[in-house]
Design a protein around this motif. Sequence first.
Motif, PDB file in Angstrom:
ATOM      1  N   LYS A  22       1.089   4.069  -2.944  1.00 61.86           N
ATOM      2  CA  LYS A  22       0.841   5.498  -2.706  1.00 61.86           C
ATOM      3  C   LYS A  22       1.983   6.337  -3.273  1.00 61.86           C
ATOM      4  CE  LYS A  22      -1.959   5.067   1.507  1.00 61.86           C
ATOM      5  NZ  LYS A  22      -1.983   5.268   2.980  1.00 61.86           N
ATOM      6  N   GLU A  23       3.194   5.843  -3.113  1.00 60.94           N
ATOM      7  CA  GLU A  23       4.358   6.586  -3.580  1.00 60.94           C
ATOM      8  C   GLU A  23       4.471   6.577  -5.099  1.00 60.94           C
ATOM      9  OE1 GLU A  23       9.245   6.366  -3.214  1.00 60.94           O
ATOM     10  OE2 GLU A  23       7.984   5.235  -1.836  1.00 60.94           O
ATOM     11  N   ARG A  25     -10.447   5.515  -0.394  1.00 58.18           N
ATOM     12  CA  ARG A  25      -9.042   5.226  -0.079  1.00 58.18           C
ATOM     13  C   ARG A  25      -8.862   3.765   0.330  1.00 58.18           C
ATOM     14  NH1 ARG A  25      -8.707   9.414   2.945  1.00 58.18           N
ATOM     15  NH2 ARG A  25      -8.573   8.334   4.936  1.00 58.18           N
ATOM     16  N   ILE A  30       0.831  -1.202   0.000  1.00 55.82           N
ATOM     17  CA  ILE A  30       0.000   0.000   0.000  1.00 55.82           C
ATOM     18  C   ILE A  30       0.864   1.251   0.000  1.00 55.82           C
ATOM     19  CG2 ILE A  30      -1.634   1.332   1.401  1.00 55.82           C
ATOM     20  CD1 ILE A  30      -2.803  -1.456   2.270  1.00 55.82           C
ATOM     21  N   GLU A  31       1.908   1.261   0.812  1.00 58.83           N
ATOM     22  CA  GLU A  31       2.785   2.431   0.879  1.00 58.83           C
ATOM     23  C   GLU A  31       3.507   2.662  -0.447  1.00 58.83           C
ATOM     24  OE1 GLU A  31       3.038   4.849   3.156  1.00 58.83           O
ATOM     25  OE2 GLU A  31       1.299   3.764   3.950  1.00 58.83           O
ATOM     26  N   GLU A  73      -6.696   0.580  -1.228  1.00 56.37           N
ATOM     27  CA  GLU A  73      -5.795  -0.325  -0.503  1.00 56.37           C
ATOM     28  C   GLU A  73      -6.099  -1.777  -0.842  1.00 56.37           C
ATOM     29  OE1 GLU A  73      -6.268   0.693   3.567  1.00 56.37           O
ATOM     30  OE2 GLU A  73      -5.247   2.639   3.396  1.00 56.37           O
ATOM     31  N   LEU A  79      -5.987   5.517  -4.032  1.00 55.79           N
ATOM     32  CA  LEU A  79      -5.200   5.587  -2.797  1.00 55.79           C
ATOM     33  C   LEU A  79      -4.971   7.015  -2.314  1.00 55.79           C
ATOM     34  CD1 LEU A  79      -2.496   2.826  -3.379  1.00 55.79           C
ATOM     35  CD2 LEU A  79      -4.197   2.899  -1.562  1.00 55.79           C
ATOM     36  N   ARG A  80      -5.093   7.966  -3.209  1.00 59.96           N
ATOM     37  CA  ARG A  80      -4.810   9.355  -2.835  1.00 59.96           C
ATOM     38  C   ARG A  80      -6.071  10.162  -2.580  1.00 59.96           C
ATOM     39  NH1 ARG A  80      -0.633  11.976  -6.767  1.00 59.96           N
ATOM     40  NH2 ARG A  80      -0.439  13.341  -4.982  1.00 59.96           N
TER      41      ARG A  80
END
Length: 869
Positions: free
Chosen positions: A750-751, A776, A746-747, A780, A768-769
């Motif tokens: 997002k990146e 959101r 997930i991280e 995920e 995700l944003r």
Amino acid sequence: MADNGSGGQHDELYLIDGSSLAYRAFFALPESIATSTGFPTNAIFGFASMLVKLLTEHGQKPTIVVWDAGHSGRKEVSPDYKATRQSRPDLLREQWPHLEPLVEAFGYRNVKVEGYEADDVIATIAERARRQDVPVVVVTGDRDIFQLIDPDSRVRVMATGRGITDTKLYDYQAVLDRYGIPPELIPDFYGLKGDTSDNIPGIPGIGDKTATDLLQRFGDLETVLASVEEISGAKRKQNLVEHADDARVSKQLATILRDVPVDVDPVAEAAREPDRSTLRDVFRRFELRAPLARLEDALAVEDETVPAIPTEEATVRVRAREGGVADVRTLGPAGSEITIAVEPPLIPEGQLLAENPTWRFGAVVGEEGLYGTMDSAEELVSALGDRPVIVHDAKALGVVPPVLAHDTLLAAYLLEPARRGFPFSEICEERGLKCDAPAPLAADAALGQALAAWQREQLTERGLTALLRDAELPLVSVLRDMEIAGVRLDQERLAKIRHRVQDEIAGLEREIWDLAGDEFTIGSPQQLGAILFDKLGLSRKRRGKTGFSTDARVLQAIRDEHPIIPRIERWRELNQLMKTYLDVLPQLADAESRIHTTFIQSGATTGRLASTDPNLQNVPVRTELGREIRGCFEAAPGHVLISADYSQVELRVLAFIADEPVLKEIFVRGEDVHTATASQVFGKPASELTPMDRSKSKMINYGIVYGLSDYGLADRLNIAREEAKAFIDAYLERFSKVAEFMATTIEQAKELGYVSTLYGRRRQIPELRARNYQVRTLGERLAVNTVIQGTAADVMKLAMIGVHRALAATDLQTRMILTIHDELLFEGPPEEADAVGELVEREMVAPWGDRTPPLAVDVGVGQTWLDAK
């Protein structure tokens, strides 16, 4: 038009509140709207759509777009002014720098005055225009600007509604009709009622209706405040007295300034031509397909040429000559890629296909092209020989070129997997491609060649070249062979099931009507809701748009409240199977009783295959009737069906990607994963587990893969949400690497804005944003699920290619005829079953290599699909 006093007339001047429209567009449209690279575009999309609407519906007008650049001194009047407004959301902040260039491309002028709000700048320009007899239309989402409308309606307001392009034009009378007061009293109106969006206090307890009533009765704010004794209600009187100064300040804050130092002469403003080239480039860069289509319609008459994709000429030019099949063999240097476009014959209704149909085709290599006719696609493909071919949707040809070098449909799918469709003309238009070849199909071939060149650059940039080359392109011929082969249907057996089901449906209808005490349309949610909730008084769960929901989850939750519910559930199940399979399958069978489904290679964002006409992916296996229907798919006489099914492939993929040692060990030891997981989570030996324990474990296992929430798990298991959350927490605590994998995925998503499978397939996750929590969390779930399910889908595609090639390299007669999720179905002589089973198992695990845990395949043989499964 208005006379300017010297015999001339002025065009209407359009003043657009850019800040208001940009914010309204951003909040009105889903934050998941993004380009194929993940750049957010919901505000750009909405803003551009509004400008296109103005251009198409009102023509080219003198237009100024005004932007906020301060608070016009209102912060000094009230430090709390707009204090409650949140800072500009990150997704909007990213889009903001692209709005003013978009305005300029339309030929409009951007204006901002440092220290002032857009409303005040607009009011100043509008006042000047009114004095100079220039009619004005103000375009905004803010209602306080209605105060600018004059009695002669020389200034009007085009107000946007809930949708960004849903507008209403207000003149003096329209404001009176809506608010019951003239436009000049709008500041007094806000002085009384306040405005929470701008943190204007007003007077407590006074809303729209009361404010209108008071102004209609007394005339203006000061008169209202001076007439407190004539107003009823002790509390209202008290508030009017105690908050009189607040009301005066509120009116001041709501009063728009008309003397801002702005260098604009309304008379000198003129309609400007849009920069067509720049506009199209911007629209294509941000993938604004719908606004671009409307823009093209608006500009088509005046501008026929459009720019090409970057690094290409504006128009693809081809020297085309008319020819036939023989010319294809000599077109261009031997061995060079050849791009083709084909138009199937148009067969009038009732005419047999065999009556001399004519296929038209175009082909091109470099700048040399031709067009002609043929008797069949087979003839063209035969003439192409081993030339590398570029085409759009090769499988649709009916016969796949032996050397498929590039398929522009599949490439578009890899680049934009979430796109709804991939029409060739639409994709070319989005890239700005045009061709001046004398025949449409020769032009299409040239466009396909240019499109392929651009796609190859993009595929390389995103690391997708190998996936197209090794998985998607080789799979085309595999799927086409399966479509041609089809699967045999036992129509007599199916007919018996159909008659029995019809009788049961009729019986259920009578029972349901008896229990309801009335005849009604069971398939109507509105009528069913009236019976269940109004007449029978059953528990209402969720309200929908047309009343309380009667969907499957609601019925499951109230199943024990009345005997009518299980009968309705059964009626729905039988009706669905009847409409989907029992009525339809016999109509689709050919003369040999074989069903030929069409496989869809570009339909799922995760990379999974689908099928249609009929959809054989969803033939149920968990219900008794579903299994009976599977039993109607049979082997041809003298043959058997062989089923090869991956054993829990997605959970094995999860174990590897997460590097979860406990889960890996379960698979390596060959244990039942659901039982072993239940033992781990519930802390019991396998011998003490109940069937319900295993069911909960199975649901959690697959729930993790599909992103099931505690709410979803509780709903499916019919348990308390707290209990479901405890199960999930216990699972993630025991399998800590799975929890770590989910968080990391997930991280990273997002990146980066996307996730990738082990084989490089990408999916953008703009959700995700989003600011909205539900959107959101959906993002995920999609991120985690795509990595697992997408990897499993890639494995299956590579396995199908390997199996197809391996079978072709042998003398075996067995052929692959169907794929259903994680299963492959084969048909062949019974004496080949053992050899085929070994070959298929070997090829299905091959794409996974030596990864741990290994993949496992269950192989079964039988006369029917049910028996083999």
